[in-house]
Motif scaffolding. Structure first.
Motif, PDB file in Angstrom:
ATOM      1  N   MET A   1      17.866  26.454 -16.895  1.00  0.00           N
ATOM      2  CA  MET A   1      17.033  27.579 -17.297  1.00  0.00           C
ATOM      3  C   MET A   1      17.825  28.885 -17.158  1.00  0.00           C
ATOM      4  SD  MET A   1      14.429  26.149 -18.336  1.00  0.00           S
ATOM      5  CE  MET A   1      13.843  24.475 -18.286  1.00  0.00           C
ATOM      6  N   VAL A   2      17.372  29.912 -17.853  1.00  0.00           N
ATOM      7  CA  VAL A   2      18.157  31.128 -17.968  1.00  0.00           C
ATOM      8  C   VAL A   2      17.816  32.103 -16.855  1.00  0.00           C
ATOM      9  CG1 VAL A   2      18.728  33.048 -19.467  1.00  0.00           C
ATOM     10  CG2 VAL A   2      18.245  30.817 -20.450  1.00  0.00           C
ATOM     11  N   THR A   3      18.813  32.503 -16.094  1.00  0.00           N
ATOM     12  CA  THR A   3      18.632  33.508 -15.061  1.00  0.00           C
ATOM     13  C   THR A   3      19.967  34.228 -14.888  1.00  0.00           C
ATOM     14  OG1 THR A   3      17.855  33.919 -12.802  1.00  0.00           O
ATOM     15  CG2 THR A   3      19.191  31.945 -13.163  1.00  0.00           C
ATOM     16  N   PHE A   4      20.021  35.205 -14.010  1.00  0.00           N
ATOM     17  CA  PHE A   4      21.281  35.876 -13.727  1.00  0.00           C
ATOM     18  C   PHE A   4      21.169  36.550 -12.375  1.00  0.00           C
ATOM     19  CE2 PHE A   4      18.682  39.180 -15.578  1.00  0.00           C
ATOM     20  CZ  PHE A   4      19.022  40.325 -14.903  1.00  0.00           C
ATOM     21  N   ASP A   5      22.314  36.842 -11.791  1.00  0.00           N
ATOM     22  CA  ASP A   5      22.379  37.539 -10.517  1.00  0.00           C
ATOM     23  C   ASP A   5      22.778  38.982 -10.801  1.00  0.00           C
ATOM     24  OD1 ASP A   5      22.972  38.600  -8.019  1.00  0.00           O
ATOM     25  OD2 ASP A   5      23.891  36.761  -7.275  1.00  0.00           O
ATOM     26  N   PRO A   6      21.913  39.960 -10.500  1.00  0.00           N
ATOM     27  CA  PRO A   6      22.236  41.351 -10.829  1.00  0.00           C
ATOM     28  C   PRO A   6      23.438  41.905 -10.076  1.00  0.00           C
ATOM     29  CG  PRO A   6      20.269  41.233  -9.457  1.00  0.00           C
ATOM     30  CD  PRO A   6      20.590  39.830  -9.864  1.00  0.00           C
ATOM     31  N   LEU A   7      23.870  41.188  -9.043  1.00  0.00           N
ATOM     32  CA  LEU A   7      25.015  41.665  -8.265  1.00  0.00           C
ATOM     33  C   LEU A   7      26.331  41.014  -8.687  1.00  0.00           C
ATOM     34  CD1 LEU A   7      23.400  41.723  -4.699  1.00  0.00           C
ATOM     35  CD2 LEU A   7      23.476  43.551  -6.400  1.00  0.00           C
ATOM     36  N   VAL A   8      26.275  40.097  -9.640  1.00  0.00           N
ATOM     37  CA  VAL A   8      27.467  39.379 -10.075  1.00  0.00           C
ATOM     38  C   VAL A   8      27.766  39.723 -11.530  1.00  0.00           C
ATOM     39  CG1 VAL A   8      28.513  37.121 -10.468  1.00  0.00           C
ATOM     40  CG2 VAL A   8      27.054  37.486  -8.473  1.00  0.00           C
ATOM     41  N   THR A   9      28.951  40.248 -11.769  1.00  0.00           N
ATOM     42  CA  THR A   9      29.371  40.621 -13.110  1.00  0.00           C
ATOM     43  C   THR A   9      30.070  39.450 -13.779  1.00  0.00           C
ATOM     44  OG1 THR A   9      29.654  42.938 -12.468  1.00  0.00           O
ATOM     45  CG2 THR A   9      30.782  42.206 -14.462  1.00  0.00           C
ATOM     46  N   THR A  10      29.526  39.005 -14.908  1.00  0.00           N
ATOM     47  CA  THR A  10      30.144  37.901 -15.639  1.00  0.00           C
ATOM     48  C   THR A  10      31.388  38.357 -16.392  1.00  0.00           C
ATOM     49  OG1 THR A  10      28.013  36.784 -15.910  1.00  0.00           O
ATOM     50  CG2 THR A  10      29.756  36.193 -17.464  1.00  0.00           C
ATOM     51  N   THR A  11      31.305  39.535 -17.013  1.00  0.00           N
ATOM     52  CA  THR A  11      32.410  40.056 -17.821  1.00  0.00           C
ATOM     53  C   THR A  11      32.754  41.461 -17.352  1.00  0.00           C
ATOM     54  OG1 THR A  11      31.603  38.788 -19.720  1.00  0.00           O
ATOM     55  CG2 THR A  11      33.187  40.536 -20.161  1.00  0.00           C
ATOM     56  N   PRO A  12      33.942  41.693 -16.831  1.00  0.00           N
ATOM     57  CA  PRO A  12      34.301  43.038 -16.360  1.00  0.00           C
ATOM     58  C   PRO A  12      34.418  44.031 -17.523  1.00  0.00           C
ATOM     59  CG  PRO A  12      36.198  41.570 -16.265  1.00  0.00           C
ATOM     60  CD  PRO A  12      35.017  40.714 -16.598  1.00  0.00           C
TER      61      PRO A  12
ATOM     62  N   MET B   1      20.395  51.697  -5.521  1.00  0.00           N
ATOM     63  CA  MET B   1      21.839  51.498  -5.345  1.00  0.00           C
ATOM     64  C   MET B   1      22.107  50.439  -4.280  1.00  0.00           C
ATOM     65  SD  MET B   1      23.035  53.495  -7.598  1.00  0.00           S
ATOM     66  CE  MET B   1      22.530  54.921  -8.577  1.00  0.00           C
ATOM     67  N   HIS B   2      22.986  49.510  -4.609  1.00  0.00           N
ATOM     68  CA  HIS B   2      23.341  48.433  -3.682  1.00  0.00           C
ATOM     69  C   HIS B   2      24.462  48.922  -2.769  1.00  0.00           C
ATOM     70  CE1 HIS B   2      23.842  44.323  -2.220  1.00  0.00           C
ATOM     71  NE2 HIS B   2      25.142  44.494  -2.357  1.00  0.00           N
ATOM     72  N   THR B   3      24.128  49.079  -1.481  1.00  0.00           N
ATOM     73  CA  THR B   3      25.104  49.512  -0.485  1.00  0.00           C
ATOM     74  C   THR B   3      24.912  48.682   0.772  1.00  0.00           C
ATOM     75  OG1 THR B   3      23.617  51.169   0.469  1.00  0.00           O
ATOM     76  CG2 THR B   3      25.009  51.886  -1.387  1.00  0.00           C
ATOM     77  N   SER B   4      25.807  48.848   1.724  1.00  0.00           N
ATOM     78  CA  SER B   4      25.664  48.123   2.990  1.00  0.00           C
ATOM     79  C   SER B   4      24.395  48.563   3.717  1.00  0.00           C
ATOM     80  CB  SER B   4      26.885  48.358   3.875  1.00  0.00           C
ATOM     81  OG  SER B   4      27.090  49.753   4.087  1.00  0.00           O
ATOM     82  N   GLU B   5      23.996  49.833   3.533  1.00  0.00           N
ATOM     83  CA  GLU B   5      22.768  50.318   4.155  1.00  0.00           C
ATOM     84  C   GLU B   5      21.538  49.922   3.346  1.00  0.00           C
ATOM     85  OE1 GLU B   5      25.337  52.333   3.378  1.00  0.00           O
ATOM     86  OE2 GLU B   5      26.229  52.409   5.395  1.00  0.00           O
ATOM     87  N   ASN B   6      21.713  49.589   2.071  1.00  0.00           N
ATOM     88  CA  ASN B   6      20.595  49.212   1.203  1.00  0.00           C
ATOM     89  C   ASN B   6      20.942  47.913   0.455  1.00  0.00           C
ATOM     90  OD1 ASN B   6      18.127  49.372  -0.202  1.00  0.00           O
ATOM     91  ND2 ASN B   6      19.060  50.540  -1.871  1.00  0.00           N
ATOM     92  N   PRO B   7      20.983  46.784   1.168  1.00  0.00           N
ATOM     93  CA  PRO B   7      21.399  45.523   0.537  1.00  0.00           C
ATOM     94  C   PRO B   7      20.433  45.002  -0.514  1.00  0.00           C
ATOM     95  CG  PRO B   7      20.562  45.132   2.759  1.00  0.00           C
ATOM     96  CD  PRO B   7      20.662  46.621   2.600  1.00  0.00           C
ATOM     97  N   ASP B   8      19.198  45.535  -0.534  1.00  0.00           N
ATOM     98  CA  ASP B   8      18.224  45.089  -1.530  1.00  0.00           C
ATOM     99  C   ASP B   8      18.378  45.803  -2.869  1.00  0.00           C
ATOM    100  OD1 ASP B   8      17.065  43.317   0.273  1.00  0.00           O
ATOM    101  OD2 ASP B   8      15.654  44.826   1.025  1.00  0.00           O
ATOM    102  N   GLY B   9      19.209  46.836  -2.915  1.00  0.00           N
ATOM    103  CA  GLY B   9      19.437  47.525  -4.179  1.00  0.00           C
ATOM    104  C   GLY B   9      20.133  46.625  -5.189  1.00  0.00           C
ATOM    105  N   VAL B  10      19.827  46.810  -6.477  1.00  0.00           N
ATOM    106  CA  VAL B  10      20.379  45.925  -7.508  1.00  0.00           C
ATOM    107  C   VAL B  10      21.444  46.600  -8.367  1.00  0.00           C
ATOM    108  CG1 VAL B  10      18.280  44.543  -7.630  1.00  0.00           C
ATOM    109  CG2 VAL B  10      18.519  46.531  -9.122  1.00  0.00           C
ATOM    110  N   LEU B  11      21.681  47.900  -8.180  1.00  0.00           N
ATOM    111  CA  LEU B  11      22.674  48.605  -8.985  1.00  0.00           C
ATOM    112  C   LEU B  11      23.966  48.745  -8.201  1.00  0.00           C
ATOM    113  CD1 LEU B  11      20.493  51.471 -10.551  1.00  0.00           C
ATOM    114  CD2 LEU B  11      20.974  49.190 -11.462  1.00  0.00           C
TER     115      LEU B  11
END
Length: 421
Positions: free
Chosen positions: A1-12, A206-216
């Motif tokens: 099924m189709v999904t993706f991980d917002p923290l993982v870049t498939t194509t740089p 924003m995804h940072t060490s202080e905000n690990p739940d951020g998706v950007l």
């Protein structure tokens, strides 16, 4: 099924740029933009509009074009406040409407969303209006649902619509672009600069060490600032864009030909059919035709349909040796074949239909089921981002609405198979 991980870049970023196909992509210039008097932007979440078309909005504001931003979801005041700050940084007075529907749950509120989209467009519709909406092929369920509803409303009223991607840059590659329908907005340096400042307002995302739940991630935001803003012309049936893109990239997008799980599931489905032979069968959602080929051995005549033209071509090729099989493009429940069927098969399809679409499909099935006929439902019981409902919910809704009796039930850890009659 189709999904993706917002923290993982498939194509740089560099790989996105390293293709000569961009040379043939037409540019949407400032002069093109000046031809509109109003822009209405639909956004699934606060920040989508800034990520996708923030530079375009800067230039539109500089041209004095009226701008309305309509955000479908937001259950947190913090995100609305961030959006308000971001829009002010884009350099224009922008009319903002927040519909307040469920983040991640638009597929469950399709009726409310549809009404809200219609009202929003009716209140802002005038000559020279451009509508922008998320690309339904973006693999995020909210983006797909909103894009579908806006596209449907625009098609009915003849509104000018263009679609913008967001997460495609994260999960996709250049092969995933509908290149024949792509155009690029020619951004000015000031548009990029203001977009950068606007995006910095979305601190909670924003995804940072202080905000690990951020998706950007920093990489994703940098691409949005430095990369291209692209727009897609909608297809005649934009709702099906998602599945057409999948079948264009791969002739077997779910590996149904090669995975033992899929091959075994098809064999179990055919073994569960109570009759050896059926006069007239109807398969909804044939994909590349693997199930169609098996059903052809059990039906005097079989009609297999799909919403993706490439899937229809693949299924026709797969069943070419079976003259009793007809493969057609058709989108249920809006389109439906004539006559009655003594076998109707719905396999791995129902969870792509919103609740109201599934209800209408059930009524269609009941209306075309021959006396003594059978309906087969078979669905994966897991979750994916592009699902409008779960397999469990689809089966339960079928049983409750149709009142048909369960003749066969086969349940495993990963899928549920039921035959109704």
């Amino acid at each position: 099924m189709v999904t993706f991980d917002p923290l993982v870049t498939t194509t740089p970023f560099d790989a996105w740029e390293d293709t000569s196909r961009w040379d043939a992509v037409p540019l949407r210039t400032r002069d093109w933009l000046a031809g509109f008097s109003r822009i209405v932007v639909f956004s699934a979440h606060p920040d989508d509009e800034t990520l996708g078309v923030g530079g375009l909005l800067v230039m539109a504001g500089e041209l004095g074009i009226d701008i309305s931003v309509i955000v479908a979801t937001s259950e947190r005041e913090e995100r609305v406040a961030e959006l308000t700050s971001a829009l002010s940084r884009l350099g224009s007075t922008i009319d903002l409407t927040v519909l307040g529907l469920s983040d991640g749950g638009l597929k469950h509120e399709a009726d409310l969303l549809r009404d809200a989209v219609e009202l929003a467009l009716a209140a802002r519709r005038r000559e020279g209006t451009l509508v922008l909406a998320p690309w339904p092929g973006d693999r995020h369920g909210d983006h797909r649902t909103l894009g579908r509803e806006v596209a449907s409303a625009c098609a009915v009223h003849g509104d000018r619509l263009l679609l913008y991607p967001i997460w495609m840059w994260q999960w996709g590659s250049p092969d995933d672009l509908p290149w024949e329908r792509v155009s690029e907005v020619e951004l000015t340096s000031s548009a990029r600069a203001r977009k950068r400042v606007a995006l910095s307002m979305f601190a909670s995302q924003m995804h940072t060490s202080e905000n690990p739940d951020g998706v950007l991630t920093d990489e994703f935001v940098d691409r949005a600032i430095q990369g291209r803003e692209v727009l897609f012309e909608p297809e005649a049936n934009v709702c099906d864009d998602h599945f057409e893109a999948l079948h264009r990239v791969s002739a077997d997008p779910w590996s149904v030909r090669t995975r033992w799980y899929e091959r075994r599931k098809r064999a179990i489905t055919c073994a569960a059919l109570p009759r050896e032979r059926y006069a007239r069968g109807f398969e909804i959602g044939c994909s590349n035709g693997e199930m169609s080929a098996l059903l052809a051995e059990r039906c005097d005549a079989l009609l297999s349909i799909d919403t993706a033209p490439t899937a229809v071509a693949l299924a026709a090729e797969r069943t070419a040796a079976h003259p009793n099989v007809a493969v057609q493009w058709m989108r249920v429940p809006d389109e439906w074949p004539d006559g009655r069927f003594d076998l109707i098969v719905v396999s791995e399809v129902a969870y792509y239909l919103a609740a109201d679409q599934w209800t209408a499909t059930l009524d269609r099935i009941l209306g075309s089921l021959a006396e003594g006929g059978h309906v087969v439902l078979c669905h994966w019981t897991g979750h994916a981002d592009d699902f409008a409902q779960s397999g469990w919910d689809a089966h339960a809704a079928f049983a409750n609405r149709t009142g048909l009796r369960v003749l066969v039930q086969h349940q495993e850890e990963d899928f549920l198979l039921e035959v109704f009659g």
